[in-house]
Design a protein around this motif. Structure first.
Motif, mmCIF file in Angstrom:
data_model
loop_
_atom_site.group_PDB
_atom_site.id
_atom_site.type_symbol
_atom_site.label_atom_id
_atom_site.label_comp_id
_atom_site.label_asym_id
_atom_site.label_seq_id
_atom_site.Cartn_x
_atom_site.Cartn_y
_atom_site.Cartn_z
ATOM 1 N N ILE A 121 -70.760 -15.497 14.911
ATOM 2 C CA ILE A 121 -70.178 -15.783 13.753
ATOM 3 C C ILE A 121 -69.838 -17.412 14.020
ATOM 4 O O ILE A 121 -69.930 -18.000 12.894
ATOM 5 C CB ILE A 121 -69.149 -14.935 13.321
ATOM 6 C CG1 ILE A 121 -69.962 -13.425 13.109
ATOM 7 C CG2 ILE A 121 -68.460 -15.335 12.246
ATOM 8 C CD1 ILE A 121 -69.099 -12.381 12.922
ATOM 9 N N VAL A 122 -69.101 -17.660 15.064
ATOM 10 C CA VAL A 122 -68.219 -19.018 15.049
ATOM 11 C C VAL A 122 -69.112 -19.973 15.706
ATOM 12 O O VAL A 122 -68.700 -21.051 16.146
ATOM 13 C CB VAL A 122 -66.877 -18.700 15.797
ATOM 14 C CG1 VAL A 122 -66.130 -17.689 15.013
ATOM 15 C CG2 VAL A 122 -67.081 -18.193 17.092
ATOM 16 N N ASP A 123 -70.390 -19.478 16.211
ATOM 17 C CA ASP A 123 -71.408 -20.615 16.607
ATOM 18 C C ASP A 123 -70.834 -21.185 17.946
ATOM 19 O O ASP A 123 -70.911 -22.346 18.424
ATOM 20 C CB ASP A 123 -71.448 -21.966 15.587
ATOM 21 C CG ASP A 123 -72.063 -21.664 14.274
ATOM 22 O OD1 ASP A 123 -72.904 -20.607 14.292
ATOM 23 O OD2 ASP A 123 -71.704 -22.284 13.321
ATOM 24 N N ALA A 175 -67.014 -24.280 6.369
ATOM 25 C CA ALA A 175 -68.349 -23.569 6.262
ATOM 26 C C ALA A 175 -68.287 -21.878 6.946
ATOM 27 O O ALA A 175 -68.648 -21.102 6.469
ATOM 28 C CB ALA A 175 -69.630 -24.131 7.251
ATOM 29 N N LEU A 176 -67.256 -22.135 7.977
ATOM 30 C CA LEU A 176 -66.925 -20.844 8.544
ATOM 31 C C LEU A 176 -66.168 -19.718 7.724
ATOM 32 O O LEU A 176 -66.517 -18.571 7.384
ATOM 33 C CB LEU A 176 -66.322 -20.969 9.971
ATOM 34 C CG LEU A 176 -65.762 -19.878 10.682
ATOM 35 C CD1 LEU A 176 -66.873 -18.656 11.137
ATOM 36 C CD2 LEU A 176 -65.218 -20.230 12.004
ATOM 37 N N ALA A 181 -65.627 -15.430 4.015
ATOM 38 C CA ALA A 181 -65.063 -14.850 2.599
ATOM 39 C C ALA A 181 -66.608 -14.061 1.981
ATOM 40 O O ALA A 181 -66.157 -13.183 1.269
ATOM 41 C CB ALA A 181 -64.710 -16.147 1.840
ATOM 42 N N SER A 182 -67.698 -14.573 2.099
ATOM 43 C CA SER A 182 -68.760 -14.179 1.619
ATOM 44 C C SER A 182 -69.012 -12.425 2.235
ATOM 45 O O SER A 182 -69.798 -11.923 1.423
ATOM 46 C CB SER A 182 -70.170 -14.961 1.975
ATOM 47 O OG SER A 182 -70.404 -14.736 3.350
ATOM 48 N N GLU A 196 -58.959 -29.567 0.823
ATOM 49 C CA GLU A 196 -59.608 -28.348 1.762
ATOM 50 C C GLU A 196 -59.453 -26.992 0.844
ATOM 51 O O GLU A 196 -60.443 -26.290 0.839
ATOM 52 C CB GLU A 196 -58.751 -28.264 3.063
ATOM 53 C CG GLU A 196 -59.116 -26.983 3.871
ATOM 54 C CD GLU A 196 -58.225 -26.923 5.002
ATOM 55 O OE1 GLU A 196 -58.457 -26.047 6.055
ATOM 56 O OE2 GLU A 196 -57.247 -27.688 5.219
ATOM 57 N N VAL A 197 -58.469 -26.752 0.290
ATOM 58 C CA VAL A 197 -58.058 -25.725 -0.430
ATOM 59 C C VAL A 197 -58.767 -25.379 -1.683
ATOM 60 O O VAL A 197 -59.367 -24.497 -1.803
ATOM 61 C CB VAL A 197 -56.626 -25.658 -0.793
ATOM 62 C CG1 VAL A 197 -56.288 -24.496 -1.887
ATOM 63 C CG2 VAL A 197 -55.536 -25.502 0.306
#
Length: 320
Positions: A121-123, A175-176, A181-182, A196-197
């Motif tokens: 997940i975190v590459d 991107a992470l 969130a998706s 960023e927010v």
């Protein structure tokens, strides 16, 4: 979606002697949203996040996480909660994978497949056998997210996750968070970066010196933002300012020219006026984004516009 809020903080106050770190703040985060806690350094963001983890307790107010409070439920508040405050720490002489295995052991251990999953997940799959001491700062931040995900949380709390990262690291962290969130995970992150927010969060609370300056949706905040500003430098700033005023544009003097607020169409028309008047245009750049401008208006008071008095409607309750 559950009606129980992921985070329900009401009238939270925390003082240290004569210093008030949090002054009756209320924050409500619905399950499944990405919520931003925004403010400059010293606004009280980390103090609030520490309360969620039970590291400090409020002097007044109520604080619940998924309907549980520290007073009534103790450490059970942390069931389904994970994350880190400030920067995550690891054993530098051990590999990323071994660090995750040790941390998982504190929760009773997890299957090897779960370690594989969070590293993917975190590459960090390709670097899992490398010592953490050889990781870049951005990789250590991502490993911190992986360590949090090992618990398979419902709420992920991240304190300034992009702080100190280079542009590539910031891009990867954004991107992470979006990928997480998706998947339906609730994410609460703090930041001092409006950009960023804006790109990550659904809703936001903007804090200033321990108080709430705004809370609500990013969409509502965007509607209240001032017009985009352009920095304009010419050979005759006085004449340029007159031309801008002639079009009804707001102009602010800067150290190296003018900051002109207006729509892109208005700025285009002003540039045509400048050139038509025989004035040489030496510089044209975008200034702060509208939301960045609004953020500074809310958090940095001026004699003409104290931050607490800017008229922006604040909604209450969860925002989804």
């Amino acid at each position: 979606m559950s009606e129980v809020l992921a985070v329900d903080a009401a009238e939270i106050t925390k003082t240290y002697g004569s210093f008030t770190a949090l002054d009756r703040i209320s924050i409500k985060v619905a399950e499944g949203e990405v919520y931003g806690l925004l403010g400059p350094n010293g606004a009280g963001k980390t103090t609030f996040l520490r309360m969620l983890f039970g590291l400090i307790r409020p002097d007044d107010g109520t604080l619940e996480v998924f309907g549980r409070s520290w007073d009534k439920h103790g450490v059970a508040v942390l069931d389904g909660v994970a994350g880190f405050i400030e920067s995550p720490k690891f054993y530098p002489g051990l590999s990323g994978r071994r660090n995750l295995q040790l941390l998982a052991g504190f929760d009773g251990g997890v299957a090897s497949e779960r370690i594989d999953e969070v590293l993917d997940i975190v590459d960090l799959t390709d670097r899992q056998r490398d010592k953490v001491g050889e990781y870049s700062f951005g990789m250590r931040q991502r490993l911190g997210v992986a360590a949090s995900l090992v618990r398979d949380p419902r709420l992920l709390i991240l304190d300034e996750p992009a702080n100190g990262l280079d542009p590539a690291g910031i891009r990867d962290m954004r991107a992470l968070v979006k990928r997480l969130a998706s998947s339906g995970l609730t994410v609460l992150l703090s930041s001092h970066d409006m950009g960023e927010v804006e790109q990550i969060c659904d809703d936001v609370t903007i804090m200033r010196t321990g108080t709430v300056a705004y809370h609500g949706s990013i969409a509502t905040l965007r509607e209240q933002a001032p017009a985009q500003a352009h920095r304009i430098t010419t050979t005759d700033d006085d004449a340029t300012e007159e031309l801008a005023h002639g079009r009804g544009l707001e102009v602010t003097r800067t150290g190296d020219g003018l900051a002109v607020h207006g729509s892109q169409e208005d700025i285009d028309a002003l540039i045509t006026d400048i050139v038509g008047a025989g004035i040489a245009l030496r510089g044209l750049d975008l200034d702060k984004t509208p939301l960045e401008s609004l953020f500074f208006m809310l958090t940095e008071p001026t004699p003409d516009a104290p931050a607490a008095e800017i008229d922006i409607p604040m909604t209450s309750g969860a925002h989804r």
